[in-house]
Motif scaffolding. Structure first.
Motif, PDB file in Angstrom:
ATOM      1  N   UNK A 192       0.805  -1.230   0.000  1.00 21.94           N
ATOM      2  CA  UNK A 192       0.000   0.000   0.000  1.00 21.94           C
ATOM      3  C   UNK A 192       0.831   1.270   0.000  1.00 21.94           C
ATOM      4  N   UNK A 193       1.971   1.247   0.661  1.00 21.62           N
ATOM      5  CA  UNK A 193       2.803   2.445   0.746  1.00 21.62           C
ATOM      6  C   UNK A 193       3.414   2.832  -0.599  1.00 21.62           C
ATOM      7  N   UNK A 207      -3.954  -2.396  -4.397  1.00 20.79           N
ATOM      8  CA  UNK A 207      -4.745  -3.241  -3.490  1.00 20.79           C
ATOM      9  C   UNK A 207      -4.420  -2.849  -2.048  1.00 20.79           C
ATOM     10  N   UNK A 208      -4.984  -1.752  -1.541  1.00 22.42           N
ATOM     11  CA  UNK A 208      -4.655  -1.248  -0.206  1.00 22.42           C
ATOM     12  C   UNK A 208      -5.672  -1.670   0.855  1.00 22.42           C
ATOM     13  N   UNK A 209      -5.201  -2.264   1.953  1.00 19.93           N
ATOM     14  CA  UNK A 209      -6.115  -2.685   3.011  1.00 19.93           C
ATOM     15  C   UNK A 209      -6.797  -1.497   3.683  1.00 19.93           C
ATOM     16  N   UNK A 210      -6.124  -0.359   3.746  1.00 20.68           N
ATOM     17  CA  UNK A 210      -6.710   0.831   4.356  1.00 20.68           C
ATOM     18  C   UNK A 210      -7.910   1.325   3.552  1.00 20.68           C
ATOM     19  N   UNK A 218      -8.478   6.378  -1.745  1.00 18.50           N
ATOM     20  CA  UNK A 218      -7.712   5.607  -2.733  1.00 18.50           C
ATOM     21  C   UNK A 218      -8.295   5.763  -4.134  1.00 18.50           C
ATOM     22  N   UNK A 219      -9.605   5.940  -4.217  1.00 11.21           N
ATOM     23  CA  UNK A 219     -10.197   6.239  -5.521  1.00 11.21           C
ATOM     24  C   UNK A 219      -9.655   7.564  -6.040  1.00 11.21           C
ATOM     25  N   UNK A 241      -1.118   6.736   4.324  1.00 12.86           N
ATOM     26  CA  UNK A 241      -0.058   6.094   5.113  1.00 12.86           C
ATOM     27  C   UNK A 241      -0.228   6.408   6.592  1.00 12.86           C
ATOM     28  N   UNK A 242      -0.583   7.647   6.891  1.00 10.29           N
ATOM     29  CA  UNK A 242      -0.777   8.063   8.285  1.00 10.29           C
ATOM     30  C   UNK A 242      -1.959   7.314   8.909  1.00 10.29           C
ATOM     31  N   UNK A 243      -3.021   7.114   8.132  1.00  6.19           N
ATOM     32  CA  UNK A 243      -4.169   6.363   8.631  1.00  6.19           C
ATOM     33  C   UNK A 243      -3.776   4.903   8.881  1.00  6.19           C
ATOM     34  N   UNK A 244      -2.988   4.337   7.981  1.00  6.51           N
ATOM     35  CA  UNK A 244      -2.559   2.948   8.129  1.00  6.51           C
ATOM     36  C   UNK A 244      -1.771   2.729   9.418  1.00  6.51           C
TER      37      UNK A 244
END
Length: 283
Positions: A192-193, A207-210, A218-219, A241-244
């Protein structure tokens, strides 16, 4: 064909009730949010606790998600475990239930040779009715699909792409080079990063889990990158990234998935119940 497989694919958490049953109402809520932002789900991936979803539960999950999203987004369904015969059987069931693409990790109980990896994916591709995507995730299978094996599998007419979650920048660049210019094979970054960077370099999707928590961000990242606005894509990369970090920092993978569900509850998306340990109260 490749144009079908692109964009944002969220490895969807598997929402369950306090009794461990698939929470179909939560699945429908999540799919409504995803489709509103043209985001596809990957069901029963790593973030979806794929190894802990029973066969009966998996059918309910695929059916519910497909009913909510079919015709609006591509439905990706994951295969986990070690029994190839079961994988073939259930891949075909998932396709009948509405899954568009099957995404398979390596069987990981025994260490596999390169040829065994090749034979596994070829056997799947030869025997399932849906298109097949390779899924490389060394963190859980403890094996990496060699790039020469990927190159051979790319030539199979039923294999349409690779989701690569290995955190190796050199490998990412090599995969991008292999997929460049091909209309029959898509490359999705599962790290994701690196979403913004991979898209800038030519990745077909992310394909980001966040994305379970903030699919709209992400859209936006994907659309910015597609439009060549890489400054905006990087801004969104830093924010996501900060949310993750909120649910991933100083946690095991399992703990982070439980914490992600806790965060999702704050948006009214699902309850924080897990199919497997740990208890979210321990996070």
């Amino acid at each position: 064909m490749k144009n079908e497989y692109k964009g944002v694919v969220v490895p969807m958490v598997t929402p369950v009730t306090d009794k461990g049953e698939i929470d179909t109402q939560a699945v429908t809520r999540m799919m409504k949010l995803f489709t509103a932002h043209h985001v596809s789900p990957l069901l029963m991936g790593t973030t979806g606790e794929g190894n802990s979803v029973s066969k009966a539960q998996s059918e309910i999950l695929v059916r519910t998600a497909a009913e909510a999203g079919k015709g609006k987004v591509v439905i990706y369904a994951g295969l986990n475990g070690c029994c190839t015969a079961e994988h073939i059987e259930y891949a075909n069931r998932y396709h009948k239930l509405g899954a568009d693409v099957i995404v398979a990790t390596l069987p990981s109980y025994y260490a596999l040779t390169d040829e065994q990896m090749y034979d596994y994916y070829k056997t799947l591709a030869d025997n399932i009715t849906a298109p097949l995507m390779l899924y490389n995730i060394k963190a859980t299978t403890h094996m990496s699909i060699p790039l020469d094996i990927v190159a051979r599998l790319m030539e199979h007419p039923h294999i349409v792409g690779l989701k690569d979650s290995e955190r190796d920048e050199k490998r990412m660049q090599q995969c991008l080079e292999m997929a460049a210019g091909r209309d029959d094979f898509a490359y999705f970054i599962g790290w994701a990063a690196q979403c913004a960077n991979a898209l800038k370099l030519g990745a077909d999707g992310i394909v980001p889990s966040t994305g379970n928590f903030v699919p709209e961000m992400f859209a936006g990242l994907y659309e910015a990158a597609l439009a060549g606005n890489h400054e905006e894509a990087q801004r969104l990369q830093q924010e996501t990234d900060a949310i993750a970090k909120i649910y991933q920092a100083d946690k095991t993978l399992g703990q982070s998935l439980a914490a992600l569900k806790v965060m999702m509850k704050t948006r009214g998306l699902c309850e924080p119940h897990m199919l497997s340990p740990p208890d979210p109260t321990l996070c």
